[in-house]
Design a protein around this motif. Sequence first.
Motif, PDB file in Angstrom:
ATOM      1  N   GLY A   1     -12.983 -74.980  -3.781  1.00  0.00           N
ATOM      2  CA  GLY A   1     -13.360 -76.008  -3.626  1.00  0.00           C
ATOM      3  C   GLY A   1     -15.126 -76.187  -3.652  1.00  0.00           C
ATOM      4  O   GLY A   1     -15.515 -77.199  -3.379  1.00  0.00           O
TER       5      GLY A   1
ATOM      6  N   THR B   1     -16.006 -79.203  -5.668  1.00  0.00           N
ATOM      7  CA  THR B   1     -15.433 -80.480  -5.401  1.00  0.00           C
ATOM      8  C   THR B   1     -15.700 -80.713  -3.776  1.00  0.00           C
ATOM      9  O   THR B   1     -16.645 -81.340  -3.363  1.00  0.00           O
ATOM     10  CB  THR B   1     -13.998 -80.666  -5.788  1.00  0.00           C
ATOM     11  OG1 THR B   1     -13.190 -79.334  -5.242  1.00  0.00           O
ATOM     12  CG2 THR B   1     -14.051 -80.395  -7.297  1.00  0.00           C
ATOM     13  N   VAL B   2     -14.369 -80.443  -3.157  1.00  0.00           N
ATOM     14  CA  VAL B   2     -14.715 -80.674  -1.729  1.00  0.00           C
ATOM     15  C   VAL B   2     -15.592 -80.245  -1.068  1.00  0.00           C
ATOM     16  O   VAL B   2     -16.249 -80.842   0.028  1.00  0.00           O
ATOM     17  CB  VAL B   2     -13.075 -80.304  -1.130  1.00  0.00           C
ATOM     18  CG1 VAL B   2     -12.973 -79.130  -1.188  1.00  0.00           C
ATOM     19  CG2 VAL B   2     -13.267 -80.915   0.413  1.00  0.00           C
ATOM     20  N   TRP B   3     -16.235 -78.745  -1.097  1.00  0.00           N
ATOM     21  CA  TRP B   3     -17.142 -78.292  -0.824  1.00  0.00           C
ATOM     22  C   TRP B   3     -18.675 -78.858  -1.207  1.00  0.00           C
ATOM     23  O   TRP B   3     -19.414 -78.993  -0.241  1.00  0.00           O
ATOM     24  CB  TRP B   3     -17.445 -76.689  -0.814  1.00  0.00           C
ATOM     25  CG  TRP B   3     -15.930 -76.168  -0.171  1.00  0.00           C
ATOM     26  CD1 TRP B   3     -15.215 -76.571   0.796  1.00  0.00           C
ATOM     27  CD2 TRP B   3     -15.362 -74.769  -0.527  1.00  0.00           C
ATOM     28  NE1 TRP B   3     -14.212 -75.581   1.021  1.00  0.00           N
ATOM     29  CE2 TRP B   3     -14.391 -74.647   0.408  1.00  0.00           C
ATOM     30  CE3 TRP B   3     -15.723 -73.755  -1.395  1.00  0.00           C
ATOM     31  CZ2 TRP B   3     -13.505 -73.440   0.457  1.00  0.00           C
ATOM     32  CZ3 TRP B   3     -15.019 -72.571  -1.781  1.00  0.00           C
ATOM     33  CH2 TRP B   3     -14.006 -72.507  -0.453  1.00  0.00           C
TER      34      TRP B   3
ATOM     35  N   MET C   1      -4.559 -76.300  -3.671  1.00  0.00           N
ATOM     36  CA  MET C   1      -5.199 -75.726  -4.549  1.00  0.00           C
ATOM     37  C   MET C   1      -4.591 -74.477  -5.462  1.00  0.00           C
ATOM     38  O   MET C   1      -5.025 -73.478  -5.534  1.00  0.00           O
ATOM     39  CB  MET C   1      -6.643 -75.111  -4.208  1.00  0.00           C
ATOM     40  CG  MET C   1      -7.393 -76.100  -3.342  1.00  0.00           C
ATOM     41  SD  MET C   1      -9.014 -75.227  -2.820  1.00  0.00           S
ATOM     42  CE  MET C   1      -9.873 -76.616  -1.999  1.00  0.00           C
TER      43      MET C   1
ATOM     44  N   GLU D   1     -11.113 -75.315   5.073  1.00  0.00           N
ATOM     45  CA  GLU D   1      -9.969 -74.256   4.634  1.00  0.00           C
ATOM     46  C   GLU D   1      -9.873 -73.133   5.164  1.00  0.00           C
ATOM     47  O   GLU D   1      -8.692 -72.441   5.135  1.00  0.00           O
ATOM     48  CB  GLU D   1     -10.568 -74.226   3.107  1.00  0.00           C
ATOM     49  CG  GLU D   1     -10.409 -75.578   2.200  1.00  0.00           C
ATOM     50  CD  GLU D   1     -11.266 -76.531   2.674  1.00  0.00           C
ATOM     51  OE1 GLU D   1     -11.034 -77.765   2.502  1.00  0.00           O
ATOM     52  OE2 GLU D   1     -12.325 -76.456   3.111  1.00  0.00           O
TER      53      GLU D   1
END
Length: 352
Positions: free
Chosen positions: A205, A208-210, A276, A233
């Motif tokens: 991530g 993206t998410v991070w 993921m 995560e």
Amino acid sequence: MEAVETVFPRPVGLDPVPGESTGSFVRRLAHVNAVPVAEVLSEVGVRGQPRDLEPRACEVFLHAHAVDRLAVMAWQSPQVLRRALPTLGEAAGCSTRQLVRVVPWPTQWTVLEACALCVAGREDASVPVVLASGERWQVCVRHGRWLRVPNGGGPAQVSLAGLESVVRAHRRWLRLRQRVGPYARALLADAVQVSACWWQSRQMGAETVWAQRERLVGVQRQQWSVPLVVYPEAVVVAEAMAVYERQRRWNRDFGNGAPGWVSRRWIEFVGQRLGMPDQIRRGGYRVLREWTLLHRVTAPVAVRLAQEPPPSDYLSRRLEPMDPHRALPARGALEDASCLEWRLGRPVSDLG
């Protein structure tokens, strides 16, 4: 002429802040009663010349008898103080001959600022409150704040507004620690190392998410923020590690797969839990494989086939430490509890 009886004012009681250091509590108790800190220390049991103290530099360790005295002075029960003040669980060399020791902080403890929102509005917190933490960072679930030592830059407290996933992850971690026991700390340490490796490698991530969490925190790829950014995560990975380890405890490969050093099924399981799977197949599996090599089932196949089946509740039992985590530090830098030699900031090629 009648003698006038001298009436001494009743001491003012004090509620401890959960996680507060004993030194911080003693200093606040002195402040609310308008007496020198040295006087409180003397009443608790400091022999010789009483001394003042700076809670950030040193801690007050107490014998059980001294805890009782402090409780009386604060109008609390000893049980309340022991639940709230972490270092009261350590005698640190105290005895009936020396009820109190005021010493520099042992290295395994970390001094943190109390959550600003927890102490806001408390009249008895006009003196700064200091926490005694077994970790280098904490999450205040009540107010959604990340507390940390501001080493390597960054603030001492970070608002988690917009980062509710971090707060939810911390609640999950607390439940995991309750179910697994002390060994859960080693699993979280390994999981944070795994996630930090992904972050540094720009895998999983990272883009993206991070990256989105970093924008909310107001940073861009700064190492001090990595534990916060990857925490949700990391907790998922730690939970998956607990499943793996519960089966390894009974010499069983994950999912009852074929005996071997590497459990591909478990690595796929981690990818599914994280949402993921593609990123795991494209390279995220490498650091997980490194972990499984260190946590492989070593019993010969013949031994496994001949042994009795595990108890029906074996997947929910607490875990005793296993290799390579026999020596398990209860507090201090979390990375010191990890079996992975790689550390954030080193080349990822150092793995394996």
